[in-house]
Design a protein around this motif. Structure first.
Motif, PDB file in Angstrom:
ATOM      1  N   CYS A 116      88.849  -1.203  26.590  1.00 28.84           N
ATOM      2  CA  CYS A 116      88.735  -0.632  25.248  1.00 28.84           C
ATOM      3  C   CYS A 116      89.528   0.670  25.144  1.00 28.84           C
ATOM      4  CB  CYS A 116      87.268  -0.385  24.921  1.00 28.84           C
ATOM      5  SG  CYS A 116      86.976   0.299  23.275  1.00 28.84           S
ATOM      6  N   ALA A 117      89.411   1.532  26.146  1.00 31.86           N
ATOM      7  CA  ALA A 117      90.145   2.802  26.138  1.00 31.86           C
ATOM      8  C   ALA A 117      91.654   2.562  26.141  1.00 31.86           C
ATOM      9  CB  ALA A 117      89.742   3.645  27.347  1.00 31.86           C
ATOM     10  N   PHE A 118      92.107   1.582  26.928  1.00 33.16           N
ATOM     11  CA  PHE A 118      93.541   1.260  26.968  1.00 33.16           C
ATOM     12  C   PHE A 118      94.024   0.741  25.618  1.00 33.16           C
ATOM     13  CE2 PHE A 118      96.939  -1.872  27.563  1.00 33.16           C
ATOM     14  CZ  PHE A 118      97.897  -1.086  28.174  1.00 33.16           C
ATOM     15  N   THR A 119      93.209  -0.096  24.976  1.00 35.66           N
ATOM     16  CA  THR A 119      93.584  -0.642  23.674  1.00 35.66           C
ATOM     17  C   THR A 119      93.651   0.453  22.619  1.00 35.66           C
ATOM     18  OG1 THR A 119      92.419  -2.684  24.295  1.00 35.66           O
ATOM     19  CG2 THR A 119      93.065  -2.447  22.003  1.00 35.66           C
ATOM     20  N   GLY A 381      98.734  -4.537  13.707  1.00 34.13           N
ATOM     21  CA  GLY A 381      97.742  -5.415  13.099  1.00 34.13           C
ATOM     22  C   GLY A 381      97.157  -6.384  14.107  1.00 34.13           C
ATOM     23  N   ALA A 382      98.001  -6.831  15.047  1.00 38.14           N
ATOM     24  CA  ALA A 382      97.506  -7.713  16.106  1.00 38.14           C
ATOM     25  C   ALA A 382      96.498  -6.977  16.987  1.00 38.14           C
ATOM     26  CB  ALA A 382      98.682  -8.227  16.932  1.00 38.14           C
ATOM     27  N   PHE A 383      96.799  -5.722  17.323  1.00 37.40           N
ATOM     28  CA  PHE A 383      95.870  -4.937  18.150  1.00 37.40           C
ATOM     29  C   PHE A 383      94.604  -4.580  17.371  1.00 37.40           C
ATOM     30  CE2 PHE A 383      99.547  -4.425  20.854  1.00 37.40           C
ATOM     31  CZ  PHE A 383      98.990  -4.338  22.119  1.00 37.40           C
ATOM     32  N   ALA A 384      94.735  -4.380  16.055  1.00 37.93           N
ATOM     33  CA  ALA A 384      93.554  -4.090  15.243  1.00 37.93           C
ATOM     34  C   ALA A 384      92.573  -5.251  15.269  1.00 37.93           C
ATOM     35  CB  ALA A 384      93.969  -3.778  13.799  1.00 37.93           C
ATOM     36  N   ALA A 385      93.098  -6.470  15.410  1.00 43.78           N
ATOM     37  CA  ALA A 385      92.223  -7.646  15.489  1.00 43.78           C
ATOM     38  C   ALA A 385      91.299  -7.569  16.703  1.00 43.78           C
ATOM     39  CB  ALA A 385      93.067  -8.924  15.543  1.00 43.78           C
ATOM     40  N   ILE A 386      91.742  -6.889  17.752  1.00 45.74           N
ATOM     41  CA  ILE A 386      90.903  -6.727  18.945  1.00 45.74           C
ATOM     42  C   ILE A 386      89.670  -5.895  18.610  1.00 45.74           C
ATOM     43  CG2 ILE A 386      90.814  -5.802  21.294  1.00 45.74           C
ATOM     44  CD1 ILE A 386      93.782  -6.360  21.547  1.00 45.74           C
TER      45      ILE A 386
END
Length: 456
Positions: A116-119, A381-386
Motif C-alpha cells: 500500500c505504501a509503495f502504491t 487512473g489504473a493505479f487509482a483502481a487499486i
C-alpha cells in the motif's frame, strides 16, 4: 477531563504483579469528542476529490464515445466508489485506524501495508508530474493573452515551455517542499478549491453563451473497448480514498451513519461538478477538445482568471502530494533497513532533504518530456483502481476470515460478503490491467503535445 473517586471499590485496571490493588476506583470521564461535523466533513471530501482530473474529464467523454456512454460508465463506477469508501470506514473502526495504510496493516498485515505504501508513493509521484504539466499549459495560455504577437513572432527562450516549467517550479514549488509540516498551505489550498469551482462555472457559462460551431459529437464508441477509456479519468478524479480515513477519524461523531450522510452529499456535489463540466465542455468543442479543457478556449480575461486560479492550486498542491509520497517512501525506507527509532530521528532531516530534491528533479524531468496530462492520467487512473477496488476488497476478505476464525464456522451472510469482496478485487485487477494496457498501446507510437487552437 474530570476525575471521580469511589471508595470501597478496587480498580483492577491499575493493578500489576508488582503492586497491590488500590482501594479506590479512578474513573476517567472524557470530555465530548471535538471534531468536524458531518456537514463540514462534506467539504473536506469534496476538496480531496475535486482536482486536476476536472480539466481532463471532457476529453475522456470524447474518447469513450460521447456523453451518454460516459455518464453510464460513471454511474456504474460511482456505486463501487461509494461502497469502497464505506468499506474502508468500517474497517478503520475495527482498530480505530487513522490513515489508509493503518487500515490495510490492521486488517491485512504488514506485507499488505508495504504494498500500500509503495502504491501511494507511485501514485503521488505521477500526480506531481501531472501538476507540472498543467503549469506549462497555464503559462502558454497566459502568454497568448498577455503578449500574443511577441510570443508568436519571436518565440523567446524565457517564454519556452521548458523554461517556464523549470524556473517557476524551482522558485515557487521547491521552497514549499522542504518543511516538515504542510499545514501552512491550508489557506492557499482554499483558493485552489475556488479555482476548481470557477472552472466549473466558466465551462457552463461558455456553453450557454453563443460560441463557435463545435466539431463532430460522438454518440457511440468507435470500438466497444473504447468505453473503458473513460475509466482511468473517473478513477483518478473520484479517488479520495487515501484521504477519507483521516477525514473520518476527525469527525466529532465517528460512526458510519453520520459518515454516510457526508459521503452522500459529497459525491452528489462531485458528480454535479464533474458531469456538468465534462458534458458542457465536450458539447462546446466536440472532437476538437484538448486534454486540458482550458486550452480549448480563446484566452480572454475570464479564462485567464481560471488559468491563474488553477496555477495557484497547482503550485500549492504539489508540495502536499510530495509530502504524502515522501512519507510513504520514508515508511518503506525505515522498514526495509530496520532503522531504530533513535536512528530514524537522527537521520530525519537528511532523508527529508535528499528525498525532496531527488523527487522534485525526477518529476520535473519527466514533466518536461511528457506532452500532455492525458498520458499521465491514464496511468494514474489504473493505479487509482487499486485504492478503490483492490485494497478495500482485500480488507473485507481478511476481516471476514478473522470473523470466521472467531466463530468457528461460515454463515450465509459471510459467504455473500466474501463473494462481493472477491468481485471487488477481480474487477479492480481487470480495470488496472486493461486501462494500463490501453494507455501503453495508445501511446506506443508517440503522443502529440497539447496545444491551444489559439496558439501560434
Amino acid at each position: 477531563m474530570s476525575i471521580q473517586s469511589h471508595d470501597r471499590l478496587q480498580d483492577s485496571s491499575t493493578a500489576s504483579e508488582d503492586s497491590p490493588l488500590l482501594t479506590k476506583e479512578v474513573i476517567i470521564i472524557s470530555e465530548p469528542r471535538r471534531g468536524s461535523s458531518w456537514f463540514s466533513s462534506v467539504f473536506l471530501v469534496v476538496n480531496a476529490a475535486l482536482g486536476a482530473g476536472l480539466l481532463n474529464f471532457p476529453d475522456a467523454y470524447q474518447q469513450a464515445g460521447g456523453v451518454l456512454i460516459a455518464v453510464l460508465i460513471q454511474a456504474i463506477l460511482l456505486v463501487f466508489v461509494v461502497c469502497a469508501i464505506m468499506i474502508l470506514a468500517y474497517c478503520s473502526d475495527i482498530n480505530k485506524s487513522l490513515t489508509y495504510q493503518d487500515v490495510v496493516e490492521s486488517v491485512c498485515g504488514k506485507n499488505a501495508q508495504r504494498l500500500c505504501a509503495f502504491t501511494i508513493m507511485t501514485y503521488c509521484f505521477g500526480t506531481c508530474i501531472t501538476f507540472l504539466i498543467i503549469i506549462g499549459d497555464q503559462w502558454e495560455e497566459f502568454f497568448l493573452f498577455a503578449a500574443h504577437n511577441w510570443y508568436c513572432t519571436h518565440n523567446p527562450w524565457y517564454m519556452d515551455r521548458i523554461t517556464t516549467i523549470c524556473v517557476s517550479s524551482v522558485f515557487l514549488i521547491l521552497p514549499l517542499c522542504f518543511p516538515k509540516r504542510i499545514d501552512f498551505l491550508k489557506y492557499a489550498s482554499f483558493i485552489g478549491v475556488l479555482g476548481i469551482l470557477y472552472v466549473v462555472a466558466l465551462v457552463t457559462v461558455k456553453y450557454l453563451l453563443p460560441h463557435p460551431e463545435p466539431g463532430a459529437i460522438a454518440v457511440r464508441p468507435l470500438q466497444w473497448e473504447d468505453v473503458f477509456l473513460v475509466v482511468p479519468t473517473i478513477c483518478f478524479s473520484y479517488q479520495c480514498h487515501v484521504s477519507i480515513i483521516p477525514i473520518y477519524s476527525c469527525m466529532e461523531n465517528r460512526c458510519l451513519k453520520e459518515f454516510s450522510k457526508t459521503v452522500a452529499v459529497a459525491m452528489f456535489l462531485c458528480v454535479l461538478n464533474y458531469t456538468g463540466t465534462a458534458a458542457f465542455g465536450y458539447l462546446t468543442f466536440g472532437n476538437m477538445i484538448t486534454t486540458d479543457i482550458l486550452l480549448s478556449y480563446d484566452p480572454d480575461g475570464w479564462v485567464i482568471v481560471a488559468v491563474l486560479l488553477i496555477a495557484i492550486k497547482t503550485y500549492t498542491t504539489y508540495p502536499i502530494l510530495l509530502f504524502c509520497g515522501r512519507a510513504a517512501l520514508d515508511c518503506l525506507w525505515t522498514d526495509i533497513f530496520k532503522m531504530s527509532p533513535d536512528r530514524i530521528e537522527q537521520t530525519e532531516f537528511k532523508r527529508r532533504v535528499s528525498v525532496t530534491i531527488i523527487w522534485f528533479v525526477l518529476t520535473l524531468a519527466l514533466a518536461v518530456f511528457i506532452p500532455n496530462i492525458g498520458v499521465v492520467i491514464q496511468i494514474l487512473g489504473a493505479f487509482a483502481a487499486i485504492f478503490i477496488f483492490i485494497f478495500p476488497g482485500m480488507c473485507v476478505v481478511s476481516a471476514v476470515q478473522k470473523r470466521v476464525w472467531q466463530q468457528g464456522h461460515w454463515t450465509t451472510r459471510l459467504k455473500v460478503i466474501t463473494a462481493g469482496a472477491c468481485a471487488f478485487i477481480v474487477l479492480g485487477s481487470f480495470i488496472f490491467g486493461l486501462t494500463l494496457s490501453q494507455s501503453i498501446i495508445k501511446d506506443e507510437h508517440g503522443v502529440k503535445g497539447d496545444k491551444s487552437p489559439y496558439t501560434c
